[in-house]
Motif scaffolding. Structure first.
Motif, PDB file in Angstrom:
ATOM      1  N   VAL A 355      -9.129  42.315  24.891  1.00  8.75           N
ATOM      2  CA  VAL A 355      -8.411  43.655  25.384  1.00  8.75           C
ATOM      3  C   VAL A 355      -9.706  44.089  26.549  1.00  8.75           C
ATOM      4  O   VAL A 355      -9.514  44.610  27.392  1.00  8.75           O
ATOM      5  N   TRP A 356     -11.209  43.799  26.150  1.00  8.50           N
ATOM      6  CA  TRP A 356     -12.188  44.208  26.722  1.00  8.50           C
ATOM      7  C   TRP A 356     -12.443  43.567  27.968  1.00  8.50           C
ATOM      8  O   TRP A 356     -12.766  42.292  27.724  1.00  8.50           O
ATOM      9  N   PRO A 357     -12.629  43.844  29.085  1.00 10.37           N
ATOM     10  CA  PRO A 357     -13.041  43.287  30.244  1.00 10.37           C
ATOM     11  C   PRO A 357     -14.546  43.063  30.461  1.00 10.37           C
ATOM     12  O   PRO A 357     -15.199  43.912  29.961  1.00 10.37           O
ATOM     13  N   ALA A 489      -6.447  53.549  28.217  1.00 13.66           N
ATOM     14  CA  ALA A 489      -5.994  52.509  26.811  1.00 13.66           C
ATOM     15  C   ALA A 489      -4.673  51.730  27.259  1.00 13.66           C
ATOM     16  O   ALA A 489      -4.641  50.571  26.841  1.00 13.66           O
ATOM     17  N   PHE A 490      -3.881  52.553  27.644  1.00 16.78           N
ATOM     18  CA  PHE A 490      -2.373  51.707  27.955  1.00 16.78           C
ATOM     19  C   PHE A 490      -2.501  50.797  29.045  1.00 16.78           C
ATOM     20  O   PHE A 490      -2.134  49.533  28.709  1.00 16.78           O
ATOM     21  N   ILE A 491      -3.264  51.098  30.163  1.00 13.48           N
ATOM     22  CA  ILE A 491      -3.612  50.028  31.058  1.00 13.48           C
ATOM     23  C   ILE A 491      -4.372  48.581  30.453  1.00 13.48           C
ATOM     24  O   ILE A 491      -3.792  47.714  30.792  1.00 13.48           O
ATOM     25  N   THR A 494      -2.032  46.730  28.129  1.00 11.24           N
ATOM     26  CA  THR A 494      -0.861  46.136  29.078  1.00 11.24           C
ATOM     27  C   THR A 494      -1.285  44.848  29.727  1.00 11.24           C
ATOM     28  O   THR A 494      -0.910  43.945  29.815  1.00 11.24           O
ATOM     29  N   ILE A 495      -2.562  44.954  30.365  1.00 12.62           N
ATOM     30  CA  ILE A 495      -3.299  43.689  31.027  1.00 12.62           C
ATOM     31  C   ILE A 495      -3.393  42.595  29.769  1.00 12.62           C
ATOM     32  O   ILE A 495      -3.221  41.506  30.336  1.00 12.62           O
ATOM     33  N   TYR A 500      -1.976  37.624  27.620  1.00 12.19           N
ATOM     34  CA  TYR A 500      -1.935  37.105  26.346  1.00 12.19           C
ATOM     35  C   TYR A 500      -0.612  36.167  26.264  1.00 12.19           C
ATOM     36  O   TYR A 500      -0.448  35.103  25.861  1.00 12.19           O
ATOM     37  N   ASN A 501       0.398  36.900  26.783  1.00 11.86           N
ATOM     38  CA  ASN A 501       1.916  36.208  26.933  1.00 11.86           C
ATOM     39  C   ASN A 501       1.973  35.229  27.839  1.00 11.86           C
ATOM     40  O   ASN A 501       2.645  34.146  27.619  1.00 11.86           O
ATOM     41  N   LYS A 502       1.086  35.099  29.018  1.00 16.69           N
ATOM     42  CA  LYS A 502       1.031  34.120  30.283  1.00 16.69           C
ATOM     43  C   LYS A 502       0.307  32.821  29.422  1.00 16.69           C
ATOM     44  O   LYS A 502       0.802  31.787  29.484  1.00 16.69           O
ATOM     45  N   ASN A 503      -0.637  33.185  28.547  1.00 12.34           N
ATOM     46  CA  ASN A 503      -1.241  32.077  27.800  1.00 12.34           C
ATOM     47  C   ASN A 503      -0.323  31.277  26.712  1.00 12.34           C
ATOM     48  O   ASN A 503      -0.704  30.104  26.520  1.00 12.34           O
ATOM     49  N   LYS A 504       0.404  32.304  26.108  1.00 17.31           N
ATOM     50  CA  LYS A 504       1.444  31.698  25.205  1.00 17.31           C
ATOM     51  C   LYS A 504       2.479  30.856  25.549  1.00 17.31           C
ATOM     52  O   LYS A 504       2.681  29.647  25.227  1.00 17.31           O
TER      53      LYS A 504
END
Length: 505
Positions: A355-357, A489-491, A494-495, A500-504
């Motif tokens: 989550v953390w950039p 937090a929402f942004i 969401t990122i 995560y979904n792309k990597n999945k």
């Protein structure tokens, strides 16, 4: 491991009550309550105990017991009950409440220091480089944040041990307030300094001109809820309690009664030696310094009751103010050094690392060093924005306290609104049932609705009340903090979800 658990000493009823009391009870809530509402604060504190404190504390106890093996705290509770995004936004807003707390305390910690040095609050006369007192306190607050961040990043075990003395001294202040108040009352032949002529009127109508309308009185609810804050820590006590199924509900109920009665007696005691119009109506008295003003007045009134001269009584009042000033300064310093890293570390460790950039999620030598630097920049920017935003000292501290109350109470709504989903999963057998107060989904849903609506309405009244009185700046500042952090937090999540979904895939 099992053997260790069985042989470990468990909390019995009295130690449990004492732990809940020390976690929740706050000395400053009594003089602040008396300043804002007089004796009329008492019914609101009792109402908050019944509608908020008891049902919400039982929710925290159930969460803590069911997820006792989870290390993520409230993030884990909400993530497993509702989902990751809800949990992250809720936990981030909980963390944001400590950012607001730091903004408040960094600017107001100079009041106890002034009381310790001078025997009174002289911060309204302080000036750096020709600036006004509010701006001066803002600059001092910014420098304090830099110091705390630097020291906390190096480790602060020894400092927090020294400052824990302040916490013990504040505990002693409760007895000083009560015993001193009774002494002054007896010395004055049973006459209250703040007279009770009409019981119904005294306990429903505030002597404070700013709290005369229905809307302002309802906005006081946030103060009453805030007085019962700190309940999240109770979740971890269930598995440490002997015969938790019967001991914990009993201990919590007794603690709620003791805390409510404690607040009521404390506010009542303030009226024994403090006449509202004579002592608290001055424009130099505000939410930031009222606790010190009340205790200083107690010292003075005790001196007068002992038939000491005016000069000696004033000196006595100054020494009482010094005692409370040193106690509060040490306690707040200790809390500050801990809270400079603890909530941030909990947030980072509890949530997914991805989550953390950049370096925000890094933990070095057990500390989130880079994130602490970013946190310092945000807190300093907020302090300077408020302190240079115009308004006198009383207005400045009023905004800070209101911002803190709103920010600290909003996360309660996330935890209470997640509770019905948690209960549903628990009743379906998907979650452990080591400790249950709410035996049915209906009972859990009712409690969750009552708590969420109660806290929600209290915050709405607090936020809109200044705008109705023409103070748009106060309303904007109260909304801005939680809103900005909620959107961030929402942004962030969401990122993370998209990546995560792309990597999945």
């Amino acid at each position: 491991m099992a053997g260790n658990t069985n042989t470990a000493k468990k909390l019995t009823l009295v130690p449990l009550i004492l732990m809940i009391f020390t976690s929740v009870f706050g000395f400053a809530n009594m003089p602040r309550g008396f300043y804002l509402m007089g004796y009329a604060a008492i019914p609101w504190y009792i109402l908050s105990a019944l509608i908020f404190f008891i049902p919400y504390a039982f929710m925290m106890a159930e969460y803590g017991a069911a997820y006792r093996h989870e290390t993520g705290g409230m993030y884990s509770w909400m993530e497993k009950s509702v989902g990751g995004k809800f949990a992250f936004v809720g936990t981030f807003m909980w963390y944001a409440s400590y950012i607001i707390w730091m903004v408040n305390v960094a600017s107001s910690i100079w009041i106890p220091l002034s009381n310790f040095i001078f025997g009174e609050d002289r911060t309204a006369t302080w000036s750096l480089l020709g600036l006004g007192s509010t701006q001066t306190l803002g600059i001092l607050g910014a420098l304090w944040i830099l110091l705390v961040t630097f020291v906390a990043s190096k480790g602060v075990e020894k400092i927090t041990k020294i400052t824990s003395v302040g916490g013990t001294a504040i505990l002693a202040l409760n007895f000083v307030l009560l015993i001193g108040g009774i002494f002054v009352l007896i010395s004055n032949g049973g006459q209250f300094a703040e007279p009770i002529v009409d019981v119904a009127k005294s306990f429903t109508k505030s002597p404070n001109p700013s709290y005369q309308t229905s809307l302002t009185v309802l906005s006081f609810l946030v103060f009453a809820i805030f007085a019962f804050g700190g309940l999240e820590v109770l979740g971890g006590l269930v598995d440490q309690t002997e015969n938790a199924e019967t001991t914990f509900p009993k201990g919590l109920t007794i603690a709620a009664i003791v805390i409510s009665v404690g607040y009521a007696v404390g506010i009542f005691a303030c009226g024994m030696f403090t006449n509202w119009n004579q002592v608290l109506s001055s424009e130099n008295v505000h939410m930031g310094n009222v606790a010190y003003v009340v205790i200083q007045n107690l010292g003075y009134q005790i001196g007068q009751s002992l038939n000491l001269s005016q000069a000696v009584s004033i000196t006595m009042g100054a020494w009482f103010a010094r005692f409370v000033g040193l106690s509060m300064f040490l306690a707040l310093t200790g809390a500050f050094f801990t809270l400079a890293y603890s909530p941030l570390k909990t947030l980072i460790q509890g949530s997914p690392k991805e989550v953390w950039p950049g370096k925000l999620g890094e933990i070095k030598h057990g500390m989130p060093l880079f994130a602490m630097k970013v946190q310092a920049i945000i807190v300093i920017a907020m302090i300077l924005a408020i302190s240079f935003g115009g308004g006198a000292a009383a207005e400045f501290f009023s905004i800070l306290v209101l911002m803190t109350n709103v920010a600290m109470t909003l996360p309660y709504m996330f935890l209470s609104s997640a509770f019905p989903l948690f209960k549903k999963k628990q009743l379906e057998g998907k979650v452990d049932k080591p400790f249950m107060v709410y035996k049915s989904y209906g009972a859990a849903l009712t409690a969750a609705i009552v708590v969420t609506v109660f806290v929600g309405f209290a915050n709405v009244f607090t936020i809109i009340e200044p705008a109705m009185e023409g103070s748009i700046f106060k309303t904007v500042m109260m909304i801005l903090g939680p809103l900005v952090f909620g959107v961030i937090a929402f942004i962030l999540y969401t990122i993370y979800e998209n990546k995560y979904n792309k990597n999945k895939r």
